[in-house]
Design a protein around this motif. Structure first.
Motif, PDB file in Angstrom:
ATOM      1  N   PRO A   1       1.198  -1.414   0.225  1.00 43.60           N
ATOM      2  CA  PRO A   1       0.522   0.005  -0.077  1.00 43.60           C
ATOM      3  C   PRO A   1       0.852   1.516  -0.200  1.00 43.60           C
ATOM      4  N   ASP A   2       1.254   1.997  -1.049  1.00 42.37           N
ATOM      5  CA  ASP A   2       2.306   2.914  -1.194  1.00 42.37           C
ATOM      6  C   ASP A   2       1.421   4.057  -2.210  1.00 42.37           C
ATOM      7  N   GLY A   3       2.196   4.610  -2.508  1.00 41.64           N
ATOM      8  CA  GLY A   3       2.024   6.083  -3.695  1.00 41.64           C
ATOM      9  C   GLY A   3       2.456   4.930  -5.126  1.00 41.64           C
ATOM     10  N   PRO A   4       2.976   3.787  -5.657  1.00 41.98           N
ATOM     11  CA  PRO A   4       2.671   4.075  -7.413  1.00 41.98           C
ATOM     12  C   PRO A   4       1.580   2.752  -7.318  1.00 41.98           C
ATOM     13  N   GLY A   5       0.653   1.984  -6.029  1.00 45.81           N
ATOM     14  CA  GLY A   5       0.129   1.256  -5.602  1.00 45.81           C
ATOM     15  C   GLY A   5      -1.082   2.018  -6.031  1.00 45.81           C
ATOM     16  N   PHE A   6      -1.673   3.431  -5.295  1.00 43.55           N
ATOM     17  CA  PHE A   6      -2.533   3.739  -5.057  1.00 43.55           C
ATOM     18  C   PHE A   6      -2.360   4.521  -6.494  1.00 43.55           C
ATOM     19  N   GLN A   7      -2.030   5.000  -6.912  1.00 45.13           N
ATOM     20  CA  GLN A   7      -1.997   5.446  -8.612  1.00 45.13           C
ATOM     21  C   GLN A   7      -2.327   4.901  -9.397  1.00 45.13           C
ATOM     22  N   ALA A   8      -1.910   3.218  -9.637  1.00 46.60           N
ATOM     23  CA  ALA A   8      -1.708   2.543 -10.295  1.00 46.60           C
ATOM     24  C   ALA A   8      -3.596   1.598 -10.456  1.00 46.60           C
ATOM     25  N   ALA A   9      -3.929   1.444  -9.130  1.00 48.20           N
ATOM     26  CA  ALA A   9      -5.125   1.422  -8.419  1.00 48.20           C
ATOM     27  C   ALA A   9      -6.190   1.982  -9.258  1.00 48.20           C
ATOM     28  N   VAL A  10      -6.064   3.720  -8.961  1.00 46.73           N
ATOM     29  CA  VAL A  10      -7.366   5.071  -9.049  1.00 46.73           C
ATOM     30  C   VAL A  10      -7.433   5.013 -10.768  1.00 46.73           C
TER      31      VAL A  10
ATOM     32  N   GLY B   1     -21.225   9.373  -9.601  1.00 45.15           N
ATOM     33  CA  GLY B   1     -19.516  10.137  -9.965  1.00 45.15           C
ATOM     34  C   GLY B   1     -18.609   9.704  -8.745  1.00 45.15           C
ATOM     35  N   VAL B   2     -18.883   8.465  -8.475  1.00 40.86           N
ATOM     36  CA  VAL B   2     -18.253   7.747  -7.323  1.00 40.86           C
ATOM     37  C   VAL B   2     -17.357   6.676  -8.179  1.00 40.86           C
ATOM     38  N   GLN B   3     -15.850   6.524  -7.566  1.00 43.50           N
ATOM     39  CA  GLN B   3     -14.476   5.722  -8.528  1.00 43.50           C
ATOM     40  C   GLN B   3     -14.512   4.633  -7.285  1.00 43.50           C
ATOM     41  N   SER B   4     -14.379   3.526  -8.110  1.00 43.10           N
ATOM     42  CA  SER B   4     -14.008   2.123  -7.219  1.00 43.10           C
ATOM     43  C   SER B   4     -13.758   1.400  -8.273  1.00 43.10           C
ATOM     44  N   LEU B   5     -12.896   0.119  -7.438  1.00 44.41           N
ATOM     45  CA  LEU B   5     -11.479  -0.412  -7.960  1.00 44.41           C
ATOM     46  C   LEU B   5     -13.197  -1.606  -8.520  1.00 44.41           C
ATOM     47  N   PRO B   6     -13.304  -2.482 -10.158  1.00 45.46           N
ATOM     48  CA  PRO B   6     -13.670  -3.094 -10.699  1.00 45.46           C
ATOM     49  C   PRO B   6     -13.734  -4.931 -10.105  1.00 45.46           C
ATOM     50  N   TYR B   7     -14.321  -5.042  -8.930  1.00 46.23           N
ATOM     51  CA  TYR B   7     -13.548  -6.582  -8.677  1.00 46.23           C
ATOM     52  C   TYR B   7     -14.516  -6.716  -8.772  1.00 46.23           C
ATOM     53  N   GLY B   8     -13.756  -8.230 -10.141  1.00 44.68           N
ATOM     54  CA  GLY B   8     -14.618  -9.601  -9.814  1.00 44.68           C
ATOM     55  C   GLY B   8     -14.540  -9.050 -11.534  1.00 44.68           C
ATOM     56  N   ALA B   9     -14.500  -7.983 -12.306  1.00 44.31           N
ATOM     57  CA  ALA B   9     -15.003  -7.798 -13.576  1.00 44.31           C
ATOM     58  C   ALA B   9     -14.055  -8.275 -14.042  1.00 44.31           C
ATOM     59  N   SER B  10     -14.288  -9.167 -15.622  1.00 44.81           N
ATOM     60  CA  SER B  10     -13.311  -9.744 -16.628  1.00 44.81           C
ATOM     61  C   SER B  10     -13.161  -8.491 -17.407  1.00 44.81           C
ATOM     62  N   ASP B  11     -11.857  -9.061 -17.827  1.00 38.79           N
ATOM     63  CA  ASP B  11     -11.176  -8.066 -18.572  1.00 38.79           C
ATOM     64  C   ASP B  11     -11.627  -6.335 -18.753  1.00 38.79           C
ATOM     65  N   SER B  12     -11.218  -6.052 -17.258  1.00 38.37           N
ATOM     66  CA  SER B  12     -10.403  -4.722 -16.756  1.00 38.37           C
ATOM     67  C   SER B  12      -9.224  -4.356 -16.875  1.00 38.37           C
ATOM     68  N   ALA B  13      -9.379  -3.343 -16.656  1.00 42.52           N
ATOM     69  CA  ALA B  13      -8.145  -2.628 -16.345  1.00 42.52           C
ATOM     70  C   ALA B  13      -7.487  -2.806 -15.144  1.00 42.52           C
ATOM     71  N   LEU B  14      -7.947  -3.720 -13.970  1.00 40.03           N
ATOM     72  CA  LEU B  14      -7.648  -4.008 -13.086  1.00 40.03           C
ATOM     73  C   LEU B  14      -6.834  -5.116 -13.206  1.00 40.03           C
ATOM     74  N   SER B  15      -7.500  -5.893 -13.839  1.00 41.28           N
ATOM     75  CA  SER B  15      -7.034  -7.081 -13.960  1.00 41.28           C
ATOM     76  C   SER B  15      -6.126  -7.301 -14.641  1.00 41.28           C
ATOM     77  N   ARG B  16      -5.371  -6.919 -15.267  1.00 43.86           N
ATOM     78  CA  ARG B  16      -4.511  -6.500 -16.240  1.00 43.86           C
ATOM     79  C   ARG B  16      -3.209  -5.697 -15.075  1.00 43.86           C
ATOM     80  N   ASP B  17      -3.101  -5.686 -14.689  1.00 40.64           N
ATOM     81  CA  ASP B  17      -2.392  -4.033 -14.116  1.00 40.64           C
ATOM     82  C   ASP B  17      -2.091  -4.957 -13.115  1.00 40.64           C
ATOM     83  N   GLN B  18      -0.468  -5.435 -12.748  1.00 42.63           N
ATOM     84  CA  GLN B  18       0.352  -5.915 -11.873  1.00 42.63           C
ATOM     85  C   GLN B  18       0.510  -5.064 -11.302  1.00 42.63           C
ATOM     86  N   LYS B  19       0.282  -3.912 -10.715  1.00 43.88           N
ATOM     87  CA  LYS B  19       1.020  -2.575  -9.751  1.00 43.88           C
ATOM     88  C   LYS B  19       0.095  -2.222  -9.284  1.00 43.88           C
TER      89      LYS B  19
END
Length: 888
Positions: free
Chosen positions: A594-603, A613-631
């Protein structure tokens, strides 16, 4: 010798250009330090406050002589709050056993006391007496009498709060460290440390000597501090003797006097807090989201320090859901949340305004049972967290059916061992024979957005879902049967409650002590008490023995060298108290801290709820940006203010508007100072700032706008070719700067190692180090301590991790893998607390040079974020530069 006379030639073209050059330079300087409103990198602008002072002359037992002076370093000495600071030393006497062998090189824990340890005290004033030092042998006793007085009455030495004294060891190389929690006047009124009453740290090595006039009977009570004949045999150099003995002739408490005379003193300056505001009349009330507490505390303190001070009240109500309900019913002025309300239509007109980004941390304090050293690195996945939170580890000594056949604690779990392999040379070991009572995580049990997000992440992981549904893991471990549906409602949930209180009805009394009802007790009183449990080394369990009144004592604190503690808290608290944080497995297969680079990649990977208008991580969504982002750190959360847009009195509207504008300008600059953004938080992106500015406009206009009607980040986030976020048409996105936080040993050399930018493992030995990511900022990234610069906009690299704006690469190195083994550090609670303000001194010259590069044209527009103020600043720069280039 020929001396050339002064040049009397008339001013040339460069002399005539000096005013223009001054204009250019002042513009560049302004760009380097302006707040984030102009798109510049937020910096910790305070003067660096790390301090190193001389220590005592070292006692060399083998030679029987004193050697050169040592040194003592403190990582942060200014703008302090209730937090943990890192203290280190060099050139001290190595801690040994009774045979004189180095303590850290042998098996531990041992039955005997170590010798030549070091105490670290927090003390009143900057030139303290021993009676000023919290939990010294004479705290709060008669200052005039000094050591010529009897032992104080019980409770005198720490009357307000439990002891915060740190006792640590010194390695064979003469170096060591300790992490000490600092108390403000809020925790300890008798210490009284605040912005108007400076305090100090005292580092006191116990080098022995005849502290009680025992060896020489002719001295009649006079101490022989240079007589070391009884250091080991009689235990004069042990901490036990320091506490428990008196002068044999005078009956006075002189046992600490020789150690005190060898002390090193480091003055401390504390930051103003909201409690010190001159005007305590609250202009409005804010409730909810305890994970925002650290940021809110600094913002409140900054808001009340100006020429027109303003105060507000901030509390956590009875959980986040209740805070939202109170706000929506009209009983609250402003609420904070990281999870949107889903009522449609909303019962009250309001809009969401992002204020910062932070995360949820899984912290651990775990010691190597063979050496007593604290293990500093750990990887966890969602299924391991599910096992911990569902009481699925067995209870030793009682074959309880609900967990029959399961490992007795996480360290015996083959899955944990696979993710955290040990080095082949046997230098590090995980605890064995551990108790599940001492490893169940300390958690907040009230309703909380962070609990809902944590359990949502677990519920989105396929392996964790199968485990929770009753399928055994590959090694045969199964979920505690009391957590199976339909008896248990399952995840996600916003409140953690113990489900298994079972035992064995016909078991002996000894076995009943391990019943599951004593094992795990979520805390209902807030995250602060979760932190306290960890800092005081206290497991989460309750003693099974029944007292005469029918009650049960809490389990006793674990001894240093035998700790096996876990807890879940917000990243702001974890950073403030310098607690080790686990790297978590994200959906793309990367282990990220849990650090700055990890937060920024997640945002950058977050999606936007169009209804709010609220942002959140798309848990469980297939082929999302999160599902491809190791950082990306998988428990990253954007924090929002819910701002009312109708029927609010003009005075409150003005006060809330003032607060929100402060939060989104100076409040987005990283630093320890009041009004700045606290450690553990990430500043807003350009798109988030646009959303907040729009929301503030609706607050000020009282136009009855509703969630979803205001500006919001794009959904999905637009990205450059390499994945960097682009907020909107003219906004080139957000770069990042990452400065590795390091303790003694640094990023290279010694036995400590720090990874900058990425997620890598921390191999921290002799003096300790931290890879918590350090400074992360927006705009034109600049960071020091790395290998050169990387252009992506106007970025610089920290430790090789690229940083950039616009099309610059995402921050962070490649994620760590399960195959890398661990190392350990000497026994101490927490990780080294770095000096981010000190790093800012290095960032400034880089920012200035970067500003000059920006003068060539196009990239400057990106750097300045496309804002009107940025355009004006850029125009001034170009105008000045054109004067410089103009020929006479």
């Amino acid at each position: 010798m020929r001396v050339r006379p002064p040049d009397r030639r008339p001013w040339g073209r460069w002399r005539r250009r000096l005013p223009a050059l001054a204009t250019v330079w002042s513009s560049v300087v302004a760009i380097g330090v302006l707040p984030i409103g102009l798109g510049a990198l937020p910096q910790a602008v305070a003067e660096g406050s790390a301090v190193t002072v001389p220590g005592p002359k070292v006692w060399q037992p083998n030679g029987g002589v004193y050697g050169p002076e040592g040194s003592v370093s403190v990582a942060q000495t200014k703008n302090l709050v209730n937090q943990v600071v890192h203290v280190s030393w060099k050139g001290f006497t190595p801690t040994s056993d009774a045979n004189g062998d180095p303590w850290l090189n042998g098996p531990a824990p041992r039955s005997e006391q170590p010798f030549y340890q070091v105490r670290v005290y927090q003390c009143r004033g900057t030139d303290p007496k021993v009676t000023d030092c919290y939990d010294s042998t004479l705290y709060n006793a008669d200052a005039a009498a000094g050591f010529q007085q009897k032992t104080p009455a019980p409770g005198t030495t720490f009357p307000d709060y439990p002891s915060n004294m740190a006792v640590s060891v010194t390695g064979a190389d003469g170096s060591g460290f300790a992490d000490i929690e600092l108390y403000t006047a809020d925790q300890s009124p008798t210490l009284g440390c605040d912005d108007k009453h400076p305090c100090s740290l005292v580092v006191e090595p116990n080098y022995g000597g005849d502290t009680i006039a025992w060896a020489d009977k002719t001295r009649k009570g006079v101490l022989g501090c240079d007589n070391h004949s009884l250091d080991l045999d009689f235990g004069m150099a042990s901490d036990l003797k320091l506490n428990g003995t008196i002068n044999r002739y005078t009956n006075m408490k002189t046992s600490e006097q020789c150690s005190w005379e060898r002390r090193a003193v480091v003055p401390l300056e504390f930051a103003p807090t909201a409690a010190a505001c001159p005007d305590q009349h609250a202009a409005f009330r804010v409730a909810g989201l305890e994970p925002a507490k650290r940021a809110m505390a600094q913002w409140q303190a900054g808001l009340c320090q100006g020429t027109e001070p303003m105060s507000l009240t901030y509390g956590f109500a009875n959980g986040d859901a209740q805070a939202r309900a109170d706000f929506l019913s009209g009983n609250g002025d402003m609420a904070l949340a990281s999870r949107p309300d889903t009522q449609a239509p909303p019962p009250r007109p309001y809009v969401y305004a992002p204020i910062a980004t932070s995360g949820i941390s899984v912290v651990f304090v775990v010691d190597d049972p063979n050496t007593g050293r604290q293990i500093r690195s750990m990887k966890l996945n969602a299924r391991l967290l599910a096992k911990l939170l569902t009481q699925s580890y067995a209870s030793p000594g009682a074959a309880i059916p609900s967990v029959k056949g399961n490992p007795i604690c996480i360290f015996d779990d083959p899955e944990f061992q696979k993710l955290n392999p040990l080095p082949s040379d046997g230098t590090v070991s995980w605890p064995t024979g551990c108790l599940s009572n001492n490893t169940t995580p300390t958690v907040f049990g009230g309703t909380a957005d962070m609990t809902y997000q944590l359990t949502s992440w677990i519920a989105s992981d396929p392996d964790a879902v199968r485990f929770l549904d009753g399928e055994s893991d590959p090694w045969g471990m199964h979920v505690d049967s009391f957590y199976l549906r339909p008896a248990f409602s399952g995840y996600p949930t916003d409140s953690l409650v113990r489900q298994d209180s079972s035992g064995i009805p016909d078991a002996t009394e000894d076995a009943k002590r391990n019943w599951k009802q004593f094992e795990w007790n979520p805390i209902s009183t807030g995250l602060n008490d979760v932190v306290r449990k960890v800092l005081w080394n206290q497991p989460n369990c309750v003693n099974g023995d029944t007292k005469s009144d029918g009650s049960h004592d809490l389990c006793p604190p674990l001894k240093i060298g035998k700790r096996t503690l876990f807890a879940i808290m917000d990243t702001g608290e974890a950073k403030a108290y310098s607690l080790p944080e686990a790297q978590l497995l994200n959906p793309a297969g990367g282990f990220v801290p849990p650090d700055g680079p990890g937060f920024q990649a997640a945002v950058a990977d977050m999606t936007v709820d169009q209804a709010t208008g609220v942002q959140s991580l798309p848990y469980g969504a297939s082929d999302s940006a999160l599902s491809r982002d190791q950082k990306a750190y998988p428990l990253t959360a954007v924090q929002y203010a819910m701002l009312p847009t109708k029927d609010v009195a003009a005075g409150k509207v003005a006060a809330m508007t003032t607060f929100m504008r402060a939060v989104t300008t100076t409040g987005q600059v990283y630093g320890y100072e009041p009004g700045h953004l606290a450690p553990g938080f990430l500043a807003l992106t350009a798109a988030q700032r646009t959303q907040t500015a729009d929301a503030i406009g609706h607050l000020e206009a009282q136009d009855a706008k509703l969630p979803g009607n205001q500006a919001a980040p794009p959904n999905p986030p637009a990205t450059g070719g390499d994945g960097s976020t682009s907020a909107s048409g003219t906004d080139g996105g957000q770069g990042v700067a990452s400065v590795a936080q390091v303790g003694e040993g640094g990023a290279s050399g010694g036995s400590g190692a720090a990874a900058s930018g990425g997620t890598g493992d921390l191999a921290s030995g002799g003096s300790g180090g931290s890879s918590t990511g350090g400074l992360s900022g927006t705009g034109a990234g600049a960071a020091t301590g790395g290998a050169g610069t990387a252009a992506g906009g106007a970025g610089a690299a920290a430790g090789g991790a690229a940083a950039g704006a616009g099309a610059g690469a995402k921050p962070g190195a490649a994620p760590s893998t399960p195959g890398k083994s661990l190392s350990a550090a000497p026994v101490a609670a927490g990780t080294p607390a770095s000096d981010r303000s000190g790093a800012a001194r290095l960032l400034l010259p880089v920012a200035l040079i970067g500003g000059l590069v920006l003068l060539v044209g196009g990239p400057a527009a990106l750097f300045l974020g496309g804002t009107p103020a940025g355009a004006r600043a850029l125009a001034e720069v170009r105008k000045g530069w054109s004067r410089v280039r103009r020929r006479p």
